[in-house]
Design an enzyme around this catalytic site. Sequence first.
Site, PDB file in Angstrom:
ATOM      1  N   GLY A 149      42.889  46.530  46.832  1.00 40.59           N
ATOM      2  CA  GLY A 149      44.208  45.965  47.102  1.00 40.59           C
ATOM      3  C   GLY A 149      44.133  44.656  47.862  1.00 40.59           C
ATOM      4  CB  THR A 150      42.193  43.618  50.851  1.00 38.04           C
ATOM      5  OG1 THR A 150      42.692  44.702  51.651  1.00 38.04           O
ATOM      6  CG2 THR A 150      42.030  42.385  51.708  1.00 38.04           C
TER       7      THR A 150
ATOM      8  CG  ASN B 185      51.676  49.606  55.037  1.00 39.32           C
ATOM      9  OD1 ASN B 185      52.507  48.717  54.878  1.00 39.32           O
ATOM     10  ND2 ASN B 185      50.770  49.575  55.989  1.00 39.32           N
TER      11      ASN B 185
ATOM     12  CD  GLN C  40      50.801  52.786  51.004  1.00 31.13           C
ATOM     13  OE1 GLN C  40      51.005  53.923  50.605  1.00 31.13           O
ATOM     14  NE2 GLN C  40      49.736  52.489  51.744  1.00 31.13           N
TER      15      GLN C  40
ATOM     16  CB  ALA D  37      41.906  52.842  42.262  1.00 30.39           C
ATOM     17  CG  HIS D  38      41.806  53.438  48.418  1.00 27.68           C
ATOM     18  ND1 HIS D  38      42.027  53.878  49.701  1.00 27.68           N
ATOM     19  CD2 HIS D  38      42.051  52.115  48.417  1.00 27.68           C
ATOM     20  CE1 HIS D  38      42.400  52.837  50.447  1.00 27.68           C
ATOM     21  NE2 HIS D  38      42.417  51.761  49.692  1.00 27.68           N
TER      22      HIS D  38
ATOM     23  CB  THR E  80      28.778  41.878  36.941  1.00 24.68           C
ATOM     24  OG1 THR E  80      27.939  40.782  36.578  1.00 24.68           O
ATOM     25  CG2 THR E  80      28.601  43.018  35.944  1.00 24.68           C
TER      26      THR E  80
ATOM     27  CB  CYS F 219      45.018  48.237  58.654  1.00 20.88           C
ATOM     28  SG  CYS F 219      44.914  48.715  56.955  1.00 20.88           S
TER      29      CYS F 219
HETATM   30  N1  PLP Z   1      48.835  46.584  50.887  1.00 24.83           N
HETATM   31  C1  PLP Z   1      49.351  47.728  51.386  1.00 24.83           C
HETATM   32  C2  PLP Z   1      50.835  47.895  51.464  1.00 24.83           C
HETATM   33  C3  PLP Z   1      48.496  48.746  51.829  1.00 24.83           C
HETATM   34  O1  PLP Z   1      49.000  49.860  52.333  1.00 24.83           O
HETATM   35  C4  PLP Z   1      47.083  48.539  51.741  1.00 24.83           C
HETATM   36  C5  PLP Z   1      46.147  49.563  52.247  1.00 24.83           C
HETATM   37  O2  PLP Z   1      46.369  50.183  53.252  1.00 24.83           O
HETATM   38  C6  PLP Z   1      46.605  47.345  51.193  1.00 24.83           C
HETATM   39  C7  PLP Z   1      47.512  46.393  50.773  1.00 24.83           C
HETATM   40  C8  PLP Z   1      45.133  47.064  51.064  1.00 24.83           C
HETATM   41  O3  PLP Z   1      44.549  47.814  50.020  1.00 24.83           O
HETATM   42  P1  PLP Z   1      42.973  48.130  50.022  1.00 24.83           P
HETATM   43  O4  PLP Z   1      42.765  49.212  51.043  1.00 24.83           O
HETATM   44  O5  PLP Z   1      42.693  48.639  48.625  1.00 24.83           O
HETATM   45  O6  PLP Z   1      42.261  46.889  50.324  1.00 24.83           O
END
Ligand code: PLP
Length: 383
Positions: free
Chosen positions: A71-72, A151, A181, A202-203, A239, A326
């Site tokens: 996600g990040t 989140n 989310q 995905a997680h 890759t 986080c």
């Molecule tokens: N954006 C939101 C709203 C999230 O809750 C999170 C993860 O907590 C992320 C982005 C980041 O995703 P990732 O953990 O896959 O980097």
Amino acid sequence: MKHVYLDHAASTPLDPRVREALAAALDEHYANPSSRHPLGLAASQALARARRQVATALLVEPRRVVFTSGGTEAVNLGVLGLARAARARGRRVVIGPTEHACVRGAAAALAREGFEVVTLRLDRAGELDLEDAEAKLTADTVLVAQMRANNEFGTLYPVEQLARLARRRAPHARVFVDAVQAVGKLDCALSELGVDALALSAHKFHGPKGAGALVLAADLPLEPLQHGGGQEQGLRSGTENVAACVGLGLALELAEAARATQVQRWSALRDRLVQRLTRIDGLRLLEPGARRLPSIVSILWPGAPAQVRINHLERHGVFVSAASACQAGKRELSPALLALGLSDDEARSTLRVSMGRTSDESDIDRAAQAFESVAQELEHAAR
Ligand code: PLP
């Protein structure tokens, strides 16, 4: 004593079917998907299937799915990539009031490059203030980044309305949605939302960590973050992690298939938990906005920092988190909670219970029992 895991907004356990597909892909698809021999072609076919699975869920063409390391990275590619590619048209970037650290961090990087970053506001009910948004969406705005579902407390924001407003007020602006989310829990079809790009991970829906995607509505100008072999249509060189993408694709397909029933289950589980929690003296639910994810329960429990409560709950085998995982390790107060109008002390005392597909009534009953026991213990200790 088996623990009760209620921190699914931070991460979810791997679905056994995803684990199986992932393990098989690791074994079978070790070849480079860009190689032209049969093993490479097989890996590239597995990747293509995963891409179709994501595209089907979000109603886009498969080539509009750009796989990332989570996600990040998808958020960084979306926010930085879209804004930098539009540099010549304007310098204003508008972000939501309760964005995740990765959106805020990417926007801060843009500010260092000379962009003007403007943050939207919530109204008293915790809804996005669309009047304020209207004023902030100026003709030189090149990017609007607004999350779909928060989140920390689960509020759903009206990105459709914001996107319509942006089209009218800021015709050069691209609308980007952090849907990390929301995907797998809500319909996130880009055409329905009327947005240009969306990030997923995905997680958060029982897939593997380190697998995500930036999904685009059309062929948009997007400046890549990294340069190299030109994979992912040149937008994300490197890759591809074929097995992780296979896991992502299947996890999303499974989440979509279970979505309607799951939303009902979560709502019932949430009601069950809330009924017990509201009987605890001093404890208050945070319910900003009219619509929220049913899988997140946000709890303001004054009198002690969230981490103290979390430690006590942990002794009863119940794992929850401070409002955002986080944030948990850091001293910084959650900007999203402060945007709701909470005081510093209140923000420090906010807990998050979040459910996943495996959560059931016994988890909820154990959690409620643990909250009640901790309340009693702390009451005794205070006497
Ligand atoms: N954006 C939101 C709203 C999230 O809750 C999170 C993860 O907590 C992320 C982005 C980041 O995703 P990732 O953990 O896959 O980097």
